[in-house]
Every structure is written in structure tokens, then in C-alpha cells.
Scaffold this motif. Sequence first.
Motif, PDB file in Angstrom:
ATOM      1  N   HIS A 171      54.990  37.179  41.467  1.00 39.03           N
ATOM      2  CA  HIS A 171      53.837  36.626  40.754  1.00 39.03           C
ATOM      3  C   HIS A 171      54.311  35.966  39.454  1.00 39.03           C
ATOM      4  O   HIS A 171      54.866  36.631  38.594  1.00 39.03           O
ATOM      5  N   ASP A 175      47.259  37.597  35.594  1.00 36.71           N
ATOM      6  CA  ASP A 175      45.885  37.543  36.103  1.00 36.71           C
ATOM      7  C   ASP A 175      44.929  38.233  35.129  1.00 36.71           C
ATOM      8  O   ASP A 175      45.187  39.356  34.698  1.00 36.71           O
ATOM      9  N   HIS A 250      39.154  35.631  39.258  1.00 39.05           N
ATOM     10  CA  HIS A 250      40.002  35.916  38.097  1.00 39.05           C
ATOM     11  C   HIS A 250      40.620  34.615  37.615  1.00 39.05           C
ATOM     12  O   HIS A 250      40.613  33.621  38.334  1.00 39.05           O
ATOM     13  N   HIS A 252      44.177  32.948  36.700  1.00 41.53           N
ATOM     14  CA  HIS A 252      45.636  33.060  36.731  1.00 41.53           C
ATOM     15  C   HIS A 252      46.145  32.145  35.618  1.00 41.53           C
ATOM     16  O   HIS A 252      45.907  30.947  35.630  1.00 41.53           O
TER      17      HIS A 252
HETATM   18 ZN   LIG Z   1      47.844  35.187  39.766  1.00 44.05          ZN
END
Ligand SMILES: [Zn+2]
Length: 270
Positions: A171, A175, A250, A252
Amino acid sequence: MQKLLFKTLFYAASILYTTQSFAQLPQDSRRPGGIAIIQLAPTITQASLNGQPVIITQENNQKYAVLGIPLSASLNQPLQLQTNKENVTIQLQNYPYAEQHITLKNQDFVSPSAEQLARYQKEAQEQTKIYQSFTTAQWQKFPSFIAPTQGKFSNSFGRKRFFNGEERAPHSGLDIPAPIGQKVIAPADGIVVGTGNYFFNGNTILVDHGQGMISMFCHLSKVEVRVGQRIHQGEEIGLVGKTGRVTGPHLHWGMSLNNARVDPQLFLAH
Ligand SMILES: [Zn+2]
């Protein structure tokens, strides 16, 4: 006595000054996906890592390189920062990124079709071009950053991810869970250099903050800026959503320095 008092006051004031102004620089964290802040001699005017130019900035008459460390960097191989005067070796430390197992209902986001892969590759090329760009900074002093939306978050950057049991890229952002339609604001001044609807990232905005420092905002329900637009810290740029590869709404938030994706938490007050 008066002289001593003066000296003490001066010392206290200089500590305060140093602390306040130093807080502008991101946190030094020498790990894959981290940042190294390297003091430079005044004669150094250029710095690069693997041929990619690196930020040079000034704080209290001291020059610094602000170097993004790629998530793919190996702990066994120290980084070599090259400058117009000398090379600087940077040792990296291990960091225990967690594993994350994610279940997706839409199998396309786990094993995309040839057509979807081709689309993704074209989008990734567009984004890489932006990450490799290097423009003159409009700032004299490293800009301070604020969180781009409200919400609780912690350490989601760098996680080794498994989608429906299959390992995929770690990742590369942070987030921030938030409801659809919540405001997303510019974390610092910059210029919008990319907008689009991407396969994995959904509705996305890319912002250039100068000297190869690029921020990215993904999965938006609405993009409210256009390419070329100058934006200021705190200005609304879009709305939180759940477009692209997500399990829920959400934001990012990604940060890139010298084409290395780094932990955005390092830019927030510490
Ligand atoms: Zn993310």
C-alpha cells in the motif's frame, strides 16, 4: 546578572525558533517508504538519487536534502545520494510493516482482464511521468502540511497486501476512512497536474508542490479542480468517495518525493 538573563532569554528564544521552524520539514525516518533529511554543505546545489533529482531546501541558514526512500529499497544496500560535490551514503533501518488481507467481491480488481490491464498500464505510465517531473518550487521554506480530510487513521502506509489471498503491491499511501461527500482539501499550496478516473485509484487528483513533491488523492466521488489550476492550502479540491478498488468509502492520500512513494504521516505535525 542582566547579561546572564539576556543570554538565557536569547537561548530560550532560539530553541523556540529552531523547534518551530524545523517542524516544517518532514520527519526523518530512514526506512523503505520513509524520508531522509540530509544536511548539505553550502556549496551543494544539486542532489539526486538513482538519477532522479532530490529536493534541496533551507532552514535557519542550513541547506538540507529531503530524500524520498523507495518502498522497494533493500536494507542490505545503503542509498547513495549524489551531489555536485560529494556522495552521501544513507543506511536504512528495518520497519515492521503489517500484512493486510482484503476480500473483494469484484474479482476484476484481483485478476483484471487483458483489456483492464492495458488500461491500468497506460494510467500507470501517465502517473509515473508526473512523479518523475521536477519543477522549481514556489516556496523559500519547506511548506507545512495539514491532513487533506477529517478522520482517524494510523499506519496503513506500506502494508503488504493480499487481495482474495493473492499478494499484490504494498500500500503506497495513507487511507483516511470518511463518509462519501466529505470535503477533501489541499494539504499545502500547489498546482493540479493530473485528474482522471483510474481503474484502481478511481477518481483521482495529482498535485505538484514543487521540486518533485507530488500528492495524490484517490477514490473521490467528485473532482472539483482542473489541470493547471493553482490551489492553496485548505482549499476544497474534491469530495470523498468509493470509486476504484475499495472496500468502503475513504480517502487514499499519497505522497511522492523523487519518484518514491513515502508515508504521508511524516509530513504532519510531529
Ligand atoms: Zn489506499
